[in-house]
Design an enzyme around this catalytic site. Structure first.
Site, PDB file in Angstrom:
ATOM      1  N   ARG A   4       0.848  -1.190   0.000  1.00 16.61           N
ATOM      2  CA  ARG A   4       0.000   0.000   0.000  1.00 16.61           C
ATOM      3  C   ARG A   4       0.885   1.241   0.000  1.00 16.61           C
ATOM      4  O   ARG A   4       1.511   1.557   1.012  1.00 16.61           O
ATOM      5  CB  ARG A   4      -0.898   0.041   1.236  1.00 16.61           C
TER       6      ARG A   4
ATOM      7  N   ASP B 275       6.988  -6.082   3.732  1.00 17.23           N
ATOM      8  CA  ASP B 275       6.900  -7.371   3.064  1.00 17.23           C
ATOM      9  C   ASP B 275       6.557  -7.094   1.602  1.00 17.23           C
ATOM     10  O   ASP B 275       6.412  -5.945   1.197  1.00 17.23           O
ATOM     11  CB  ASP B 275       5.805  -8.209   3.741  1.00 17.23           C
TER      12      ASP B 275
ATOM     13  N   ASP C 111      -2.388   0.673   7.192  1.00 14.70           N
ATOM     14  CA  ASP C 111      -3.663   1.295   6.834  1.00 14.70           C
ATOM     15  C   ASP C 111      -4.334   1.946   8.040  1.00 14.70           C
ATOM     16  O   ASP C 111      -5.550   2.117   8.057  1.00 14.70           O
ATOM     17  CB  ASP C 111      -4.605   0.279   6.187  1.00 14.70           C
TER      18      ASP C 111
ATOM     19  N   ASP D 211      -4.308 -13.168  14.446  1.00 14.64           N
ATOM     20  CA  ASP D 211      -5.109 -12.402  15.395  1.00 14.64           C
ATOM     21  C   ASP D 211      -6.193 -13.261  16.044  1.00 14.64           C
ATOM     22  O   ASP D 211      -6.436 -13.169  17.257  1.00 14.64           O
ATOM     23  CB  ASP D 211      -5.708 -11.148  14.748  1.00 14.64           C
TER      24      ASP D 211
ATOM     25  N   SER E 248      -8.652  -9.408   3.628  1.00 11.89           N
ATOM     26  CA  SER E 248     -10.008  -9.720   4.098  1.00 11.89           C
ATOM     27  C   SER E 248     -11.084  -9.227   3.133  1.00 11.89           C
ATOM     28  O   SER E 248     -12.268  -9.426   3.385  1.00 11.89           O
ATOM     29  CB  SER E 248     -10.243  -9.095   5.471  1.00 11.89           C
TER      30      SER E 248
END
Length: 441
Positions: A111, A138, A207, A285, A316
């Site tokens: 991003r 990454d 983000d 998570d 997701s």
């Protein structure tokens, strides 16, 4: 450390000069006429020139690295990392009474909008020395790397070395991204706690946008996390923190929660010592939310979130984003947490005050809440007695209704505190609650 960088620069310059003089000498050296060596001289010179050119390129790259890291070297008091790693402020070099060094680890991938995250972090951090920003990237995405590099010495840029595909079960092919994320988390946290040897760290993803008092919040909560072994994290996130469901006038209000919120969270090196050997291959998570990892411990979370996410696109595929996440209220009022007494969050003190407040609140029916009736009661309690009742009430009132290992989002001892139509509501199990049922997931 400036002396060290000066010596390296002088050594590199002398090496470059020596190679240049050697090359000039070889080109201008006369050859004995008719000798065999004379016939081989052109090819030897070409080979030497190629070797010298390759060495010059290596030295130029060394000089570029020296220039990029010299600013960070000046911040360093003593070396704690290999020469190939960005130099960072040492975690233990300051006097014990001084404010601790608390790094922020930013997990990045592809991003380029990581700029929005970094801009706010750098804008609000009160000290570059006490809050170094480490961006772990990454994916090898070139544009994102350029954005991170544009911040120069303001951030340390480290790169996940293993970008290979991860073997996954056939039914998990579409979840390859979750496997990569878990691998990256393990490597990046290892760098922070093993290579750089910090004793605590704040973790955010690329983000997230942070609130003006983001650093103040975590600095104040760090001593609490160290003192209370029934806590295992401090989170900046309220899962039910939509604007109409929080009391923005009580931005200083903090809670204990049995649900691991993530999305901007603080952990200690001791927790990483515990988690690293069994770190999962994917879905890290949700793995953190399992009883085997949580072990009855809680996190601290705020009434009003100190982070918001702007990343609708990701592994997701925007799950929950359009319905919940994009409506989360980001705190805009600075709270001086370091001047507040947070001891009320210690387990015994918290339960002495929070539980009586919940169970002394008058019980109402969900229809009365929806109809905005019985306003004179003030704070009220809505009681549920099973999984289906919880999910029905949560959906009716706009809460996130999913459970992880039986734990509701933002819940403590099964209790979820929120604001509905301007008044405090506690969605709570019966007072004789005995624990979470993992089958409720």
């Amino acid at each position: 450390m400036p002396k060290k960088s000066s010596w390296v620069l002088w050594g590199a310059a002398l090496f470059l000069a020596w190679n240049g003089l050697l090359l000039l000498f070889l080109w201008s050296r006369p050859s004995p006429p008719g000798s065999e060596a004379a016939s081989r001289l052109p090819s030897e010179l070409i080979r030497l020139a190629q070797d010298a050119e390759a060495e010059l390129e290596r030295q130029k790259e060394l000089l570029r690295q020296i220039h990029r890291l010299s600013g960070l070297w000046r911040l360093r008091r003593r070396p704690t990392a290999p020469a190939a790693s960005p130099a960072l402020p040492a975690p233990s070099s300051a006097p014990a009474e001084a404010a601790p060094v608390l790094p922020v680890l930013v997990l990045a991938c592809d991003r380029s909008t990581v700029r929005r995250c970094l801009d706010k972090l750098l804008r609000y951090r009160p000290s570059a020395r006490r809050f170094p920003v480490i961006v772990s990237q990454d994916c090898g995405h070139a544009e994102t790397a350029r954005v991170i590099a544009s911040y120069g010495d303001a951030v340390a840029h480290i790169r996940q070395p293993d970008l290979s595909d991860i073997p996954v079960p056939p039914e998990h092919r579409k979840f390859q991204g979750y496997y990569r994320i878990a691998r990256h988390y393990r490597w990046a946290l290892g760098q922070v706690f093993r290579t750089f040897r910090y004793r605590a760290a704040i973790v955010v993803e690329d983000d997230l946008e942070v609130a003006p008092d983001f650093f103040e919040y975590f600095e104040a909560a760090l001593p609490l996390l160290r003192q209370d072994r029934t806590l295992w994290c401090v989170s900046a996130w309220n899962d039910n923190g939509r604007e109409q469901m929080v009391d923005a006038s009580q931005a200083e209000l903090l809670y204990r929660t049995d649900f691991f919120p993530g999305l901007g969270w603080l952990l200690l090196a001791e927790l990483w010592d515990e988690l690293e050997p069994k770190w999962p291959r994917a879905f890290w998570d949700d793995w953190m939310r399992q009883p085997e990892q949580r072990r009855g411990r809680s996190c601290v979370r705020p009434e009003v979130s100190r982070t918001v996410t702007f990343g609708r696109k990701g592994v997701s595929h925007g799950q929950f984003f359009d319905q919940y996440l994009k409506f989360i209220k980001l705190n805009d009022r600075f709270v001086p947490f370091t001047r507040l007494d947070l001891s009320y969050l210690k387990k015994d003190e918290y339960e002495r005050s929070f539980l009586p407040r919940v169970y002394s609140a008058p019980e109402v029916r969900v229809e009365e809440l929806q109809g905005n009736r019985r306003r004179e009661l003030g704070a009220v309690r809505l009681q549920y007695s099973g999984r289906d009742a919880f999910k029905a009430f949560a959906k009716a009132l706009g809460l996130m209704d999913d459970l992880k290992s039986g734990v509701p989002r933002a819940g403590y001892r099964g209790i979820v505190s929120f604001v509905y139509r301007g008044r405090r509501v506690y969605l709570a199990p019966p007072q004789d609650w005995t624990g979470y049922d993992p089958t409720w997931s």
